[in-house]
Design a protein around this motif. Structure first.
Motif, PDB file in Angstrom:
ATOM      1  N   THR A 134      77.844  95.157  94.868  1.00 29.78           N
ATOM      2  CA  THR A 134      77.948  96.606  95.091  1.00 29.78           C
ATOM      3  C   THR A 134      79.244  97.011  95.785  1.00 29.78           C
ATOM      4  OG1 THR A 134      76.750  96.410  97.195  1.00 29.78           O
ATOM      5  CG2 THR A 134      75.438  96.853  95.216  1.00 29.78           C
ATOM      6  N   GLY A 135      80.199  96.095  95.866  1.00 32.04           N
ATOM      7  CA  GLY A 135      81.457  96.428  96.525  1.00 32.04           C
ATOM      8  C   GLY A 135      82.287  97.408  95.719  1.00 32.04           C
ATOM      9  N   VAL A 136      83.104  98.179  96.421  1.00 34.85           N
ATOM     10  CA  VAL A 136      84.014  99.151  95.809  1.00 34.85           C
ATOM     11  C   VAL A 136      85.443  98.694  96.084  1.00 34.85           C
ATOM     12  CG1 VAL A 136      84.768 101.563  95.767  1.00 34.85           C
ATOM     13  CG2 VAL A 136      82.343 100.997  96.096  1.00 34.85           C
ATOM     14  N   HIS A 137      86.289  98.737  95.049  1.00 30.70           N
ATOM     15  CA  HIS A 137      87.638  98.171  95.151  1.00 30.70           C
ATOM     16  C   HIS A 137      88.673  99.143  94.606  1.00 30.70           C
ATOM     17  CE1 HIS A 137      85.945  94.103  95.950  1.00 30.70           C
ATOM     18  NE2 HIS A 137      84.953  94.570  95.210  1.00 30.70           N
ATOM     19  N   ALA A 138      89.858  99.104  95.185  1.00 28.94           N
ATOM     20  CA  ALA A 138      90.960  99.908  94.673  1.00 28.94           C
ATOM     21  C   ALA A 138      91.466  99.362  93.347  1.00 28.94           C
ATOM     22  CB  ALA A 138      92.094  99.945  95.698  1.00 28.94           C
ATOM     23  N   SER A 139      91.325  98.061  93.130  1.00 31.42           N
ATOM     24  CA  SER A 139      91.768  97.408  91.908  1.00 31.42           C
ATOM     25  C   SER A 139      90.591  97.176  90.978  1.00 31.42           C
ATOM     26  CB  SER A 139      92.413  96.055  92.252  1.00 31.42           C
ATOM     27  OG  SER A 139      92.451  95.192  91.130  1.00 31.42           O
ATOM     28  N   TRP A 140      90.770  97.553  89.690  1.00 36.90           N
ATOM     29  CA  TRP A 140      89.717  97.279  88.715  1.00 36.90           C
ATOM     30  C   TRP A 140      89.510  95.786  88.551  1.00 36.90           C
ATOM     31  CZ3 TRP A 140      90.410  94.917  83.794  1.00 36.90           C
ATOM     32  CH2 TRP A 140      89.212  94.816  83.045  1.00 36.90           C
ATOM     33  N   GLY A 141      90.581  95.011  88.543  1.00 35.92           N
ATOM     34  CA  GLY A 141      90.449  93.573  88.385  1.00 35.92           C
ATOM     35  C   GLY A 141      89.662  92.934  89.505  1.00 35.92           C
ATOM     36  N   ALA A 142      89.898  93.369  90.734  1.00 35.59           N
ATOM     37  CA  ALA A 142      89.147  92.820  91.858  1.00 35.59           C
ATOM     38  C   ALA A 142      87.671  93.172  91.738  1.00 35.59           C
ATOM     39  CB  ALA A 142      89.713  93.351  93.171  1.00 35.59           C
ATOM     40  N   PHE A 143      87.388  94.408  91.361  1.00 39.25           N
ATOM     41  CA  PHE A 143      85.985  94.800  91.167  1.00 39.25           C
ATOM     42  C   PHE A 143      85.318  93.932  90.114  1.00 39.25           C
ATOM     43  CE2 PHE A 143      83.466  97.077  87.959  1.00 39.25           C
ATOM     44  CZ  PHE A 143      82.257  97.123  88.636  1.00 39.25           C
ATOM     45  N   ARG A 148      81.168  91.405  89.279  1.00 40.27           N
ATOM     46  CA  ARG A 148      80.551  91.175  87.979  1.00 40.27           C
ATOM     47  C   ARG A 148      80.737  89.732  87.497  1.00 40.27           C
ATOM     48  NH1 ARG A 148      78.660  95.226  89.425  1.00 40.27           N
ATOM     49  NH2 ARG A 148      78.356  97.208  88.310  1.00 40.27           N
ATOM     50  N   LEU A 149      81.994  89.276  87.419  1.00 40.87           N
ATOM     51  CA  LEU A 149      82.232  87.942  86.893  1.00 40.87           C
ATOM     52  C   LEU A 149      81.697  86.842  87.803  1.00 40.87           C
ATOM     53  CD1 LEU A 149      85.846  88.364  85.488  1.00 40.87           C
ATOM     54  CD2 LEU A 149      83.716  88.251  84.177  1.00 40.87           C
ATOM     55  N   ASP A 150      81.857  86.985  89.121  1.00 43.47           N
ATOM     56  CA  ASP A 150      81.389  85.924  90.014  1.00 43.47           C
ATOM     57  C   ASP A 150      79.883  85.701  89.923  1.00 43.47           C
ATOM     58  OD1 ASP A 150      83.938  85.348  90.766  1.00 43.47           O
ATOM     59  OD2 ASP A 150      83.801  86.183  92.786  1.00 43.47           O
ATOM     60  N   PHE A 283      84.499  90.162  77.954  1.00 44.45           N
ATOM     61  CA  PHE A 283      84.349  88.855  78.578  1.00 44.45           C
ATOM     62  C   PHE A 283      83.083  88.770  79.430  1.00 44.45           C
ATOM     63  CE2 PHE A 283      86.242  86.062  82.175  1.00 44.45           C
ATOM     64  CZ  PHE A 283      85.645  84.917  81.664  1.00 44.45           C
ATOM     65  N   PHE A 284      82.900  89.734  80.311  1.00 39.89           N
ATOM     66  CA  PHE A 284      81.727  89.722  81.184  1.00 39.89           C
ATOM     67  C   PHE A 284      80.432  89.831  80.393  1.00 39.89           C
ATOM     68  CE2 PHE A 284      78.702  92.739  83.186  1.00 39.89           C
ATOM     69  CZ  PHE A 284      78.111  91.844  84.079  1.00 39.89           C
ATOM     70  N   CYS A 285      80.377  90.775  79.471  1.00 42.46           N
ATOM     71  CA  CYS A 285      79.139  90.994  78.718  1.00 42.46           C
ATOM     72  C   CYS A 285      78.774  89.760  77.891  1.00 42.46           C
ATOM     73  CB  CYS A 285      79.283  92.212  77.824  1.00 42.46           C
ATOM     74  SG  CYS A 285      77.760  92.716  76.993  1.00 42.46           S
ATOM     75  N   LEU A 286      79.756  89.135  77.276  1.00 45.99           N
ATOM     76  CA  LEU A 286      79.483  87.938  76.483  1.00 45.99           C
ATOM     77  C   LEU A 286      78.986  86.801  77.374  1.00 45.99           C
ATOM     78  CD1 LEU A 286      82.533  88.110  74.076  1.00 45.99           C
ATOM     79  CD2 LEU A 286      80.120  88.303  73.423  1.00 45.99           C
ATOM     80  N   GLY A 287      79.577  86.675  78.559  1.00 45.52           N
ATOM     81  CA  GLY A 287      79.107  85.652  79.492  1.00 45.52           C
ATOM     82  C   GLY A 287      77.667  85.874  79.911  1.00 45.52           C
ATOM     83  N   VAL A 288      77.298  87.132  80.120  1.00 49.66           N
ATOM     84  CA  VAL A 288      75.904  87.441  80.454  1.00 49.66           C
ATOM     85  C   VAL A 288      74.983  87.065  79.295  1.00 49.66           C
ATOM     86  CG1 VAL A 288      74.282  89.332  80.884  1.00 49.66           C
ATOM     87  CG2 VAL A 288      76.445  89.230  82.139  1.00 49.66           C
ATOM     88  N   HIS A 289      75.406  87.327  78.071  1.00 51.10           N
ATOM     89  CA  HIS A 289      74.589  86.930  76.923  1.00 51.10           C
ATOM     90  C   HIS A 289      74.425  85.413  76.855  1.00 51.10           C
ATOM     91  CE1 HIS A 289      74.824  91.075  75.615  1.00 51.10           C
ATOM     92  NE2 HIS A 289      74.032  90.786  74.591  1.00 51.10           N
ATOM     93  N   TRP A 290      75.473  84.675  77.150  1.00 51.52           N
ATOM     94  CA  TRP A 290      75.362  83.215  77.209  1.00 51.52           C
ATOM     95  C   TRP A 290      74.334  82.817  78.256  1.00 51.52           C
ATOM     96  CZ3 TRP A 290      80.275  79.733  78.319  1.00 51.52           C
ATOM     97  CH2 TRP A 290      79.914  78.378  78.234  1.00 51.52           C
ATOM     98  N   LEU A 291      74.406  83.429  79.422  1.00 53.52           N
ATOM     99  CA  LEU A 291      73.484  83.119  80.512  1.00 53.52           C
ATOM    100  C   LEU A 291      72.038  83.444  80.146  1.00 53.52           C
ATOM    101  CD1 LEU A 291      72.945  82.332  83.484  1.00 53.52           C
ATOM    102  CD2 LEU A 291      73.602  84.670  84.118  1.00 53.52           C
ATOM    103  N   LEU A 292      71.823  84.597  79.528  1.00 58.23           N
ATOM    104  CA  LEU A 292      70.460  85.056  79.271  1.00 58.23           C
ATOM    105  C   LEU A 292      69.876  84.525  77.962  1.00 58.23           C
ATOM    106  CD1 LEU A 292      70.641  88.813  80.339  1.00 58.23           C
ATOM    107  CD2 LEU A 292      69.646  86.912  81.619  1.00 58.23           C
ATOM    108  N   PHE A 293      70.724  84.384  76.954  1.00 56.50           N
ATOM    109  CA  PHE A 293      70.215  84.129  75.605  1.00 56.50           C
ATOM    110  C   PHE A 293      70.669  82.810  74.996  1.00 56.50           C
ATOM    111  CE2 PHE A 293      70.687  88.860  75.981  1.00 56.50           C
ATOM    112  CZ  PHE A 293      69.347  89.105  76.222  1.00 56.50           C
ATOM    113  N   GLY A 294      71.439  82.033  75.743  1.00 51.20           N
ATOM    114  CA  GLY A 294      71.706  80.683  75.292  1.00 51.20           C
ATOM    115  C   GLY A 294      73.078  80.435  74.707  1.00 51.20           C
TER     116      GLY A 294
END
Length: 311
Positions: A134-143, A148-150, A283-294
């Motif tokens: 739930t952190g808020v960041h000045a940089s989109w990449g840091a957010f 999300r990615l971590d 990238f993030f969404c595909l990684g979540v699909h790997w995590l959830l759906f194999g």
């Protein structure tokens, strides 16, 4: 008739989180943005009791029939989505010209105003949402990297080969460093805008502005004839990069996607080269699909990571 969603017992606030996102997007809809499913009611669950029972959180939405979109429906949805993405900037401009400037929505990762306190952000299917930061960041990449990615990479860790881990973390680190940030300001985005979260519904049925609609197997059947509107459902709303919503729309074959993009570009053109950044934003969404759906999503996730390193 109503469509009811129940929160998982271990996430009793999930109904309130989704309702908060829908209502925030609904404010943009009232100002010309994409139509949004309206919330009839939302309640918190009790969580697990000592005897194993739980009162589940409840989200009640109004059902609407679905319809098949034509080209014009796609164009109009694209224009409306662009207005949703531009809504916070318009709000900031209006307030900056008024008696008190706004700072409420500065930064990437701001959650809806009604998001329940001390509650994480969620991403993924309602029955098994993943906890996000739930952190808020000045940089989109840091957010993106930290919030999300971590969490995604932590969940994937047991599934990764050493080579997989090196590639995914190299992409994550490049994003975190801000090398791929640009001048786009934080925008209100849906946050999970794959094709299943756009409901095409007859305009005459009430899905205008922040009109009422819902999706899923419990909708009222398909209607034919007349104007059709694309309506937003099931969000993970936050302030993010608007190209994220655009990239998600390209994941699984949205009907009339070319028309949607034509309308979007007419209303609020994307920065040059946005097509080259689709992998970055998927990238993030595909990684979540790997995590959830194999493992069938392993290849697409690794290719998206490679695209991040090639930008």
């Amino acid at each position: 008739m109503a469509f009811v969603k129940l929160s998982p017992p271990d996430h009793p606030e999930a109904a309130l989180v989704e309702a908060a996102g829908l209502r925030w997007l609904g404010q943009a809809a009232d100002d010309g943005g994409a139509p949004v499913v309206s919330v009839r009611s939302a309640s918190r669950g009790s969580g697990h009791e000592q005897d194993g029972s739980a009162e589940r959180g409840r989200l009640e939405l109004k059902e609407l029939p679905t319809a098949t979109p034509d080209e014009q429906a796609g164009v109009e949805f694209g224009r409306a989505l662009a207005r949703t993405h531009g809504w916070l900037a318009r709000q900031r401009g209006a307030q900056d010209n008024g008696p008190t400037p706004t700072a409420d929505h500065e930064g990437f990762g701001v959650l809806p105003p009604e998001h329940p306190a001390q509650t994480p952000a969620y991403f993924g299917p309602a029955e098994q949402p993943l906890v996000m930061g739930t952190g808020v960041h000045a940089s989109w990449g840091a957010f993106l990297a930290l919030e999300r990615l971590d969490p995604m990479l932590q969940g994937l860790a047991p599934e990764l080969t050493a080579a997989d881990a090196r590639l995914l973390h190299a992409a994550r680190d490049r994003i975190a460093a801000g090398e791929l940030d640009d001048a786009e300001p934080p925008a209100l985005i849906h946050g999970d805008l794959w094709s299943g979260n756009v409901l095409w519904t007859p305009a005459a049925s009430g899905a205008a502005a922040s009109g009422e609609a819902h999706s899923g197997s419990a909708h009222g059947g398909e209607a034919h004839g007349g104007a059709v509107r694309g309506t937003l459902i099931d969000p993970a709303a936050h302030t993010g990069h608007r190209e994220t919503d655009i990239a998600f729309l390209h994941l699984f074959g949205l009907p009339q996607l070319d028309a949607v993009m034509r309308g979007y570009q007419q209303e609020f053109p994307l920065s040059t080269g946005w097509q080259d950044r689709i992998g970055l934003h998927q990238f993030f969404c595909l990684g979540v699909h790997w995590l959830l759906f194999g493992g069938s999503y392993r290849g697409p996730t690794l290719r998206a990571a490679e695209q991040v390193l090639q930008l």
